[in-house]
Design a protein around this motif. Structure first.
Motif, mmCIF file in Angstrom:
data_model
loop_
_atom_site.group_PDB
_atom_site.id
_atom_site.type_symbol
_atom_site.label_atom_id
_atom_site.label_comp_id
_atom_site.label_asym_id
_atom_site.label_seq_id
_atom_site.Cartn_x
_atom_site.Cartn_y
_atom_site.Cartn_z
ATOM 1 N N MET A 12 0.831 -1.206 0.000
ATOM 2 C CA MET A 12 0.000 0.000 0.000
ATOM 3 C C MET A 12 0.864 1.254 0.000
ATOM 4 S SD MET A 12 -3.291 0.939 0.369
ATOM 5 C CE MET A 12 -4.221 2.372 0.786
ATOM 6 N N ILE A 13 1.864 1.286 0.906
ATOM 7 C CA ILE A 13 2.671 2.498 1.041
ATOM 8 C C ILE A 13 3.465 2.753 -0.245
ATOM 9 C CG2 ILE A 13 4.782 1.521 2.086
ATOM 10 C CD1 ILE A 13 3.243 4.528 3.652
ATOM 11 N N GLN A 14 3.829 1.662 -0.900
ATOM 12 C CA GLN A 14 4.594 1.828 -2.138
ATOM 13 C C GLN A 14 3.727 2.388 -3.251
ATOM 14 O OE1 GLN A 14 6.859 -1.673 -2.953
ATOM 15 N NE2 GLN A 14 7.759 -1.652 -0.911
ATOM 16 N N SER A 43 10.298 9.138 -0.057
ATOM 17 C CA SER A 43 10.376 8.048 0.932
ATOM 18 C C SER A 43 9.262 8.258 1.959
ATOM 19 C CB SER A 43 11.739 8.035 1.605
ATOM 20 O OG SER A 43 12.058 9.323 2.073
ATOM 21 N N ALA A 44 8.975 7.198 2.682
ATOM 22 C CA ALA A 44 7.842 7.300 3.611
ATOM 23 C C ALA A 44 8.091 6.565 4.910
ATOM 24 C CB ALA A 44 6.601 6.734 2.936
ATOM 25 N N ALA A 45 7.509 7.104 5.969
ATOM 26 C CA ALA A 45 7.462 6.380 7.251
ATOM 27 C C ALA A 45 6.004 6.033 7.492
ATOM 28 C CB ALA A 45 7.976 7.278 8.368
ATOM 29 N N LEU A 46 5.788 4.878 8.104
ATOM 30 C CA LEU A 46 4.416 4.418 8.345
ATOM 31 C C LEU A 46 4.129 4.502 9.836
ATOM 32 C CD1 LEU A 46 1.945 3.062 7.011
ATOM 33 C CD2 LEU A 46 3.076 0.868 7.343
ATOM 34 N N LEU A 47 3.046 5.177 10.179
ATOM 35 C CA LEU A 47 2.690 5.306 11.594
ATOM 36 C C LEU A 47 1.343 4.658 11.849
ATOM 37 C CD1 LEU A 47 3.439 9.078 12.355
ATOM 38 C CD2 LEU A 47 5.039 7.189 12.238
ATOM 39 N N ASN A 48 1.215 4.179 13.068
ATOM 40 C CA ASN A 48 -0.048 3.627 13.504
ATOM 41 C C ASN A 48 -0.881 4.798 14.025
ATOM 42 O OD1 ASN A 48 -1.986 2.636 15.246
ATOM 43 N ND2 ASN A 48 -0.666 1.033 16.063
ATOM 44 N N ASN A 59 -4.242 4.333 9.370
ATOM 45 C CA ASN A 59 -2.807 4.402 9.097
ATOM 46 C C ASN A 59 -2.430 5.824 8.716
ATOM 47 O OD1 ASN A 59 -2.255 1.569 9.299
ATOM 48 N ND2 ASN A 59 -3.399 1.338 7.408
ATOM 49 N N LEU A 111 3.979 9.337 6.480
ATOM 50 C CA LEU A 111 4.675 10.626 6.383
ATOM 51 C C LEU A 111 5.556 10.552 5.146
ATOM 52 C CD1 LEU A 111 5.904 11.097 10.076
ATOM 53 C CD2 LEU A 111 3.760 11.854 9.054
ATOM 54 N N PHE A 151 8.292 12.087 2.420
ATOM 55 C CA PHE A 151 9.426 13.000 2.357
ATOM 56 C C PHE A 151 9.948 13.059 0.919
ATOM 57 C CE2 PHE A 151 8.999 11.683 6.645
ATOM 58 C CZ PHE A 151 9.527 12.677 7.447
ATOM 59 N N GLY A 169 14.347 13.564 1.685
ATOM 60 C CA GLY A 169 14.571 13.721 3.129
ATOM 61 C C GLY A 169 13.863 14.901 3.752
ATOM 62 N N PRO A 200 10.245 17.016 4.573
ATOM 63 C CA PRO A 200 8.814 16.728 4.679
ATOM 64 C C PRO A 200 8.033 17.203 3.457
ATOM 65 C CG PRO A 200 9.636 17.653 6.714
ATOM 66 C CD PRO A 200 10.750 17.755 5.734
ATOM 67 N N ASP A 210 1.076 -3.113 5.212
ATOM 68 C CA ASP A 210 0.933 -1.986 4.289
ATOM 69 C C ASP A 210 2.270 -1.536 3.692
ATOM 70 O OD1 ASP A 210 -1.732 -1.708 4.019
ATOM 71 O OD2 ASP A 210 -1.985 -0.113 5.478
ATOM 72 N N GLN A 270 4.338 0.723 15.910
ATOM 73 C CA GLN A 270 3.598 1.996 15.830
ATOM 74 C C GLN A 270 4.283 2.973 14.887
ATOM 75 O OE1 GLN A 270 2.057 3.678 19.511
ATOM 76 N NE2 GLN A 270 2.543 1.757 20.499
ATOM 77 N N ILE A 325 7.132 2.774 11.654
ATOM 78 C CA ILE A 325 7.997 1.955 10.811
ATOM 79 C C ILE A 325 8.722 2.868 9.826
ATOM 80 C CG2 ILE A 325 8.105 0.004 9.208
ATOM 81 C CD1 ILE A 325 5.482 -1.016 10.385
ATOM 82 N N GLU A 379 17.753 10.720 6.904
ATOM 83 C CA GLU A 379 17.145 12.043 7.155
ATOM 84 C C GLU A 379 15.733 11.866 7.711
ATOM 85 O OE1 GLU A 379 17.926 10.976 4.102
ATOM 86 O OE2 GLU A 379 19.303 12.338 3.114
#
Lengths: 475, 368
Positions: free
Chosen positions: A1-3, A21-26, A38, A41, A43, A46, A48, B106, B302, B304, B311
């Motif tokens: 999904m994130i991709q 690029s992305a970070a996945l948060l709950n 979900n 975030l 970027f 690098g 935001p 995900d 929580q 990832i 960065e």
């Protein structure tokens, strides 16, 4: 999904996908599967770029969130800008501006801001939301919204006596009647320090001056309401670094001040806030946690009802959520740990923890043994009760038998007496009959003798010779 | 005359039976022809294969598991049943019920994935999550009771594309290249616990080789596992598996000797650091390993973050409240929670944090 979202984000911003690029948060740890959310975030090289939000199973909720964000943007409220609503693998994904900076809770926790500074910043957001989105309303609409609150309380039976809640509603209604000011505004629904970001931007046009921007995010529970004050209450109830009993030490927003000056009005607003808070939680918590949620709310509401008008104004019921309660408890432990560490006591603490764990284990074993003994005792008691029951039944049966025996004996005695009487009567009758028979026989005999005599005598009379012979014979 | 209710139930039973048969038939298509004869049917729902003693981890007793399965099969909502059965054990409760468990699904790219294999499926959350993302899922577990529960949950959720096999990773009947995705979530570290005294690393790599062969060219393995040099372990938090402090980060021989000395048992639940995982994957033939850092761990992640984006990691650590760390053996909050967060921020600028994350989610590919 994130991709896949990354590809869509790259497309949306016209950037090569490798640069994103992305970070996945709950997006919430205590949520139900249906409302699991979900947050991504994103970027660009690098830096935001944007934030993406999507639900595991609830596209409709996201559409509502998008509409709210859209409206807030239109009102010019200090919130992130709406970027796009995209569809990915059948799920809607809301893209919004990346608010750089840290949240107020984190800043206070790290002692980078003081509590008064954070509360002042939060108040700016509160006032911004309340004033910019304000729309005139009517008493009827206010009452209608109150009825929705009563309906929730009634459905889940949150209040032992719904009348107290209605009285609270009437108190508020009377207040707004006096003030002649029925208005609605967009109420955030989860305005806590964690959801308010403080960004610092360098203002290049004015040399090196720095400008602080306070903005809030996360509009999952935002809706138009007459009860703007619930945002202020929730800020104190659900910001981990703020304590409910500190509320009175800070200046309140203009619309909350009159409540703080009147304990009846305050407790009325608190009661309504409690029911609304319950319905917010109930909408995202899993079904299995609902009974506990209901029980907790019932307890709080019952306390509030009992003390209605008695609690000093500007106090909220102390009821941190389990997570926040833990957070505070752990904060305390952390301070202890740090002090201990400084004093070289960390090892002692370790030992203490290990002892605690060992004691816990022993206790748990003892508890298991106790439980087992308790079970056996309960079993024995059950058997005893069963035996007692049997005993009772036997005793009852015995009593019954004895009673029957007595009755039988009585019957026998009665029968005996009756028989005796009957025999006596029969005997008497027999005797009488015998007597009668004797008398009869006697009579008959007499009569017979008479008659025989007569029979014998008469012919003899008629035969003097014979009479003489007889007489002679007699002699 | 049948009532409409009976007809609905009957239709349901017939449709369940149909889907079970379909799934069994599907599973057979994946099985190597010379293993087909050795498949044993267990209950109407799944096959059993292999006789090797596998590590049989149990969160609750088999009896309790069976009861859970029975109640779910009887129609009680599965989350409610598991909640009632595990509410006394908070950690198990979270592991079994929190949707966070499957958050990392995900992260993955499912394009071209036709069949996914969930090895050591546990409470089935990942199989369930995969079932909505890929056409076919095969769930493998080592105990019948667990498989019963997963089967019951999938049936209740109407996930008819999940097949079940009672077996273990060292002895799977599948043909080479049967799967496009293989998940080993919380499994790799336990592979040494197979009842033998064989070398742990050797066993783990043997399993990895087996997984490599099960994957189709271009197929991916996902390993979710702890980082033996995670900051929390360095600071003194207990190892998740041995429940022992200051042991996971030691060189294995030393850790093993200490553990043996202390508990008179072999130290067989072994974890590694990023470089060691990379080496094992490369040695097996996997390419393009991607490491994701999972906070507070892979069990209930929580946050990832891809480990090759320093960065991004820096930004998140600096600005986003990091989740509380916990003792991975029982889920209690880490003694060092606040210290860990401070250290993360303190060393944020020196690009070492990616090596000190508590857990990894590793994705690697079998070459085309």
């Amino acid at each position: 999904m994130i991709q896949d979202i990354t590809k869509l984000v790259a497309q949306r911003f016209g950037s090569p996908v490798e640069t994103i690029s992305a970070a996945l948060l709950n997006g919430g740890i205590a949520r139900s599967r249906a409302r699991f959310r979900n947050v991504g975030l994103f970027f660009y090289q690098g830096r935001p770029l944007c934030v993406a939000r999507w639900y595991e199973n609830d596209n409709q909720a996201l559409i509502e969130e998008k509409q709210i964000l859209f409206a807030l943007n239109a009102y010019g409220v200090c919130v992130p800008s709406f970027v796009d609503l995209i569809e990915c693998q059948g799920k809607f994904v809301l893209l919004e501006e990346f608010l750089t900076g840290s949240d107020l809770n984190t800043l206070v926790h790290r002692t980078l801001r003081t509590k008064p500074e954070a509360v002042r910043a939060a108040q700016l957001v509160y006032e911004d939301l309340r004033t910019k989105t304000k729309e005139p309303s009517s008493k009827n609409a206010f009452i209608e919204e109150l009825h929705k609150v009563y309906a929730v309380a009634d459905y889940y039976q949150l209040a032992g006596d719904l009348e107290i809640l209605r009285e609270a509603g009437n108190t508020l209604c009377a207040y707004f009647d006096r003030a002649g000011d029925y208005v609605t505004s967009l109420v955030h629904g989860d305005l806590t320090l964690k959801n308010i970001i403080l960004s610092v931007s360098e203002n290049k046009s004015e040399g090196s001056s720095r400008r602080e921007l306070v903005r809030c995010f996360d509009f999952e529970f935002t809706k138009r309401s007459h009860f703007a004050w619930i945002d202020w209450f929730r800020l104190w109830q659900y910001s981990p670094v703020l304590l409910e009993d500190e509320l009175g030490q800070f200046e309140m927003p203009d619309d909350v001040k009159p409540f703080a000056a009147d304990s009846l009005l305050w407790s009325s607003a608190t009661l309504i806030n409690e029911v609304i808070g319950f319905s917010i939680k109930a909408s995202v918590f899993p079904q299995f946690s609902l009974p506990k949620l209901i029980e907790d709310s019932r307890n709080t509401i019952s306390t509030l009802c009992e003390k209605r008008g008695q609690l000093p104004a500007a106090q909220l019921p102390k009821k941190p959520s389990p997570i926040e309660g833990d957070y505070r408890a752990v904060d305390g432990i952390c301070v202890d740990v740090e002090d201990a560490s400084e004093k070289g006591l960390i090892e002692a603490l370790f030992e203490l923890k290990e002892k605690y764990e060992a004691t816990l284990l022993t206790l748990s074993k003892r508890n298991a043994a106790f439980s087992s003994a308790k079970r056996e005792l309960a079993e024995a008691q059950h058997q005893l009760t069963s035996i007692e029951q049997h005993g009772k039944e036997l005793s009852q049966a015995n009593d019954l038998l004895r009673a029957k025996l007595f009755a039988t004996e009585a019957l026998l005695t009665e029968t005996d007496r009756n028989l005796r009487q009957h025999i006596d009567v029969l005997h008497q009758e027999f005797q009488r009959t015998l007597q009668q028979k004797d008398q009869l026989l006697h009579g008959v005999s007499n009569s017979m003798a008479f008659r025989l005599g007569k029979v014998l005598t008469d012919p003899l009379k008629k035969i003097p010779a014979a009479k003489r012979v007889v007489s002679a014979l007699k002699h | 005359m049948l009532s409409s209710n009976s007809i609905v139930k009957l239709t349901q039973v017939v449709s369940d039976a149909d889907s079970t048969n379909n799934q069994l038939s599907f599973l057979e298509t994946l099985v190597d022809s010379h293993h087909l004869a050795h498949l044993q049917m267990l209950a109407p729902a799944y096959y059993v294969f292999g006789t090797r003693a596998a590590a049989k981890w149990r969160d609750i007793s088999d009896e309790q598991m069976s009861k859970v399965a029975q109640r779910i099969h009887a129609g009680e909502p599965w989350e409610e049943v598991i909640h009632q059965q595990t509410q006394e054990k908070k950690w198990v409760h979270k592991i079994a019920l929190s949707p966070s468990r499957s958050l990392f699904l995900d992260l993955l790219d499912y394009s071209g994935v036709r069949v996914a294999l969930d090895l050591g499926a546990g409470w089935g959350q990942l199989s369930l999550g995969l079932a909505t993302r890929v056409p076919q899922v095969v769930s493998v577990e080592t105990t019948k009771e667990r498989l019963d529960v997963i089967h019951a949950i999938c049936a209740q959720e109407d996930k008819t594309n999940v097949s079940f096999l009672l077996g273990d990773v060292f002895d799977l009947p599948f043909r080479e290249g049967s799967f496009d995705l293989v998940l080993l979530c919380g499994v790799y570290e336990w592979l040494g616990n197979n009842g033998t005294e064989d070398d742990v690393k050797m066993l783990q790599e043997a399993a990895l080789k087996a997984v490599f062969h099960l994957l189709s060219p271009g197929g991916k393995v996902v390993i979710a596992i702890e980082n033996r040099i995670g900051l929390k372990y360095l600071l003194g938090e207990r190892d998740d598996h041995s429940k022992t402090r200051h042991i996971s980060y030691l060189p294995y021989q030393e850790a093993s000797a200490q553990y043996q000395h202390r508990y008179e048992q072999s130290f067989r639940a072994r974890t590694y650091d990023q470089r060691e995982y990379e080496a094992s994957l490369a040695q097996t033939g996997f390419i393009s390993p991607q490491f994701y850092l999972a906070f507070p761990d892979y069990k209930l992640p929580q946050v990832i973050i891809p480990s090759d984006q320093p960065e991004l990691l820096r930004y998140v650590v600096e600005n986003i409240p990091m989740p509380d760390e916990h003792d991975g053996s029982d889920g209690s909050r880490s003694f060092y929670n606040e210290v860990i967060k401070r250290v993360y921020r303190g060393i944020n600028n020196v690009d070492v944090l990616q090596h000190l994350a508590p857990s990894f989610i590793i994705v690697a590919e079998r070459p085309q």
